[in-house]
Design an enzyme around this catalytic site. Structure first.
Site, PDB file in Angstrom:
ATOM      1  NE  ARG A  44      -7.405  -3.545   9.280  1.00  0.00           N
ATOM      2  CZ  ARG A  44      -6.294  -3.704   8.549  1.00  0.00           C
ATOM      3  NH1 ARG A  44      -5.665  -4.873   8.530  1.00  0.00           N
ATOM      4  NH2 ARG A  44      -5.813  -2.698   7.837  1.00  0.00           N
ATOM      5  NE  ARG A  85      -0.633   2.731  -0.497  1.00  0.00           N
ATOM      6  CZ  ARG A  85      -0.138   1.953   0.443  1.00  0.00           C
ATOM      7  NH1 ARG A  85       1.150   1.642   0.416  1.00  0.00           N
ATOM      8  NH2 ARG A  85      -0.907   1.473   1.405  1.00  0.00           N
ATOM      9  CE  LYS A 231      -6.144   2.132  10.451  1.00  0.00           C
ATOM     10  NZ  LYS A 231      -6.075   1.610   9.059  1.00  0.00           N
ATOM     11  CB  THR A 289       1.061  -1.842  13.332  1.00  0.00           C
ATOM     12  OG1 THR A 289      -0.096  -1.049  13.086  1.00  0.00           O
ATOM     13  CG2 THR A 289       1.998  -1.742  12.144  1.00  0.00           C
TER      14      THR A 289
END
Length: 491
Positions: A44, A85, A231, A289
Site C-alpha cells: 500500500r 483535522r 474504503k 486498521t
C-alpha cells in the site's frame, strides 16, 4: 500434518493475503525484498504522506524484488480523501480537562492552538455542526460536545479529556459531515497513480456508489486501468453499502474512522456482515486498521491481536492489512511473518469446511458458470489443483468466493491480471506466456509448470478451465479434468 513455520512455506500455501503499507521503516531495497520473501501479497502506497517521487521509488523497489523472487505483488495506491483535522498547537500538544470549554476556530492561524482553542483544516465543519453534536478527536480518545456555533467558531464542552496533539482527526458521532470523497489533492494523486501504474486505487470516505463512479471517471481520464477499492469508514456508507460494493471492484473495512463514527460495540457485527456481503457480491474484501498495532514497537503481538487477525480469516476476508506496523514500526518483516503464521493456522482449522457456489441463482455469464462448476466439482472430488487460464482474472475471482482448501492457480499471459489476482483469497498467479492454441499441448504445459513448482504428484487430478478461443477476455467456456500421470506419460 501440521503446517511448517518457515516463511517460504507459508507464503506459498497461505490462502489469506497480506497487505503491507510502505513508509520510512520499509524504505530500502533490502527491507522490501525481505517483505516480499516473507509473503507480502499487496503493498500500500499511502498518498496521505510523501511525494510522488517517493511513491514511484517504492513501487520500483517492489517490482524489482517481486521479479527477483518470481512473485507477483500488487500495488495499492490509497487516496487521502477529505482531511478533517485540527490544526497545530503552539507547544505541540495540550492537556484538555474534563468539563472545560474548548473552541474549534475556523479563523485561527494554523499554528496558534492552545488550551482554549485550535484551528481546523475543514472549514465547513462550522456549517456541519449544531448544538448537541458529539465530535470525536484522535480516534475517539477526546470527546467534545458542541454547545454553540457562533460565526466561524464551534464552542464545545470537553466530555472526555486528555492529551491532544497536532493534526489529529475529527469525526462526528453518527457521521453526516458533508466533505466530498474526492478532493483536489486526490485528483492530482490519481494522475500520480496512473503514472506509477498501480493495480488498485483506494477511495477514502465514500458515502454512495456515485463517489466510486466519479473516481472511476477520473481514473479513465488519467489513462489508469486500476481497479477501485472502496474504503468503508463513514457511518453513511452503511446505508449505501450495497450500492458502494456494486460500484467498486473491492472493499476495505477501515475500522478506525468507522468504529469512531458508529461506536466500537457495533463494529464486529458490521465487519462480519460486510465481509459476507462482499463475498456474496463477488468482490474481494480487505480488513484493515490496528490489526497488530502493538508490533509497531513490540516484537510479538498481543493475544487480542492474534484473535483479531484469526477471526477475520475465519470470517472469510480476502486480505488483512498492516499500516504503521510496516510503514513506521521497528519490526516490519517480523510482523509480516507473524501475521502469515496466524493466517495459516486459522486456515488450517477450517480447511475441511468446503463451501459450495450459490447454485440456486441464475448465472450472468458463461465464464461465471464454468468457474462455479469447477469449484463445485473440485470440492466433491479428490482434486490436487484448480487451474484457470485467464486473461482478466474474472474466473479465479469467482472461484475464490467459495471456501476450499484446494489451491487455485491463475495461469495468465497478462502481468496486469497476475498482479490483480494477488489480492484474491486462495489464488496464486502463474505467468504463462503460451502461444499454442492446441488444447492438449496447453494442458501438458500447465501440468509441467505445476510439477516444476512441486505442487503435484503423478496420481493427482487437476481441473483446468479455459476458452475455445484461448486468449480472448471473458471467453472461458470449458472445464476439463485431467490426471497428471496420463498427461506426462502421453506420447
Amino acid at each position: 500434518m501440521h503446517p511448517s513455520n518457515t516463511p517460504g512455506y507459508l507464503s506459498s500455501t497461505r490462502r489469506t493475503k497480506i497487505v503491507a503499507t510502505l513508509g520510512p521503516a520499509s524504505d530500502n531495497p533490502q527491507v522490501i525484498e525481505e517483505l516480499v520473501r516473507a509473503g507480502v501479497d499487496v503493498v500500500r502506497l499511502n498518498f496521505s504522506h510523501g511525494k510522488a517521487a517517493d511513491h514511484q521509488n517504492r513501487a520500483d523497489m517492489v517490482r524489482e524484488a517481486a521479479r527477483k523472487h518470481g512473485r507477483f505483488v500488487s500495488i495499492l495506491g490509497d487516496l487521502q480523501g477529505p482531511k478533517i483535522r485540527i490544526d497545530r498547537f503552539k507547544t505541540g500538544k495540550v492537556e484538555l480537562a474534563d468539563g472545560a470549554m474548548f473552541t474549534l476556530d475556523a479563523d485561527m492561524d494554523r499554528d496558534a492552538g492552545d488550551e482554549q482553542a485550535v484551528g481546523i483544516t475543514y472549514k465547513a465543519l462550522v456549517t456541519d455542526s449544531k448544538p448537541g453534536d458529539i465530535l470525536l478527536l484522535d480516534d475517539g480518545r477526546i470527546v467534545l460536545q458542541v454547545e454553540s456555533v457562533v460565526g466561524n467558531k464551534i464552542q464545545t464542552k470537553v466530555v472526555v479529556g486528555g492529551e491532544l496533539s497536532n493534526n489529529k482527526g475529527i469525526n462526528r458521532q453518527g457521521g453526516g459531515l458533508s466533505a466530498p470523497a474526492i478532493t483536489e489533492k486526490d485528483r492530482d494523486d490519481i494522475k500520480t497513480a496512473a503514472q506509477i501504474g498501480v493495480d488498485y486505487i483506494a477511495v477514502s470516505f465514500p458515502r454512495t456508489g456515485e463517489d466510486i463512479h466519479e473516481a472511476r471517471r477520473l481514473l479513465q481520464e488519467a489513462g489508469c486501468t486500476a481497479h477501485i477499492v472502496a474504503k468503508i469508514e463513514r457511518a453513511e456508507a452503511i446505508d449505501s453499502i450495497r450500492d458502494i460494493i456494486q460500484a467498486s471492484d473491492a472493499i476495505m473495512i477501515a475500522r478506525g474512522d468507522l468504529g469512531v463514527e458508529i461506536g466500537d460495540a457495533e463494529l464486529p457485527a458490521v465487519q462480519k456482515a460486510f465481509i459476507r456481503m462482499a463475498r456474496d457480491m463477488n468482490r474481494p474484501v480487505i480488513t484493515a486498521t490496528q490489526m497488530m498495532e502493538t508490533m509497531i514497537t513490540n516484537p510479538i503481538p498481543t493475544r487480542a491481536e492474534v484473535f483479531d487477525v484469526a477471526n477475520a480469516v475465519l470470517d472469510g476476508t480476502d486480505a488483512v492489512m498492516l499500516s504503521a506496523e510496516t510503514a513506521a514500526g521497528k519490526h516490519p518483516v517480523r510482523v509480516v511473518e507473524t501475521m502469515a503464521r496466524i493466517c495459516h493456522r486459522a486456515e488450517y482449522q477450517i480447511e475441511a469446511k468446503r463451501g459450495q457456489p450459490p447454485l440456486d441463482i441464475p448465472f450472468e455469464r458463461i465464464d461465471q458458470a464454468i468457474a462455479y462448476s469447477a469449484i463445485y466439482t473440485a470440492n466433491h472430488l479428490s482434486v490436487g489443483a484448480i487451474v484457470a487460464l485467464t486473461e482478466s482474472g474474472a474466473t479465479p475471482l469467482w472461484m475464490s468466493r467459495v471456501n476450499t482448501d484446494i489451491p487455485i492457480y491463475a495461469f495468465t499471459r497478462s502481468e496486469v491480471a497476475a498482479r490483480r489476482v494477488a489480492l484474491y483469497r486462495g489464488v496464486q498467479a502463474v505467468h504463462f506466456p503460451y502461444s499454442s492454441t492446441d488444447h492438449a499441448e496447453v494442458n501438458r504445459l500447465v501440468i509441467e509448470a505445476l510439477i516444476q513448482m512441486e505442487r503435484l504428484d503423478e496420481g493427482d487430478l487437476v481441473i483446468i478451465t479455459k476458452g475455445d478461443l484461448m486468449g480472448e477476455m471473458g471467453g472461458t467456456n470449458a472445464m476439463k479434468i485431467v490426471r497428471v500421470g496420463d498427461i506426462i506419460n502421453a506420447d
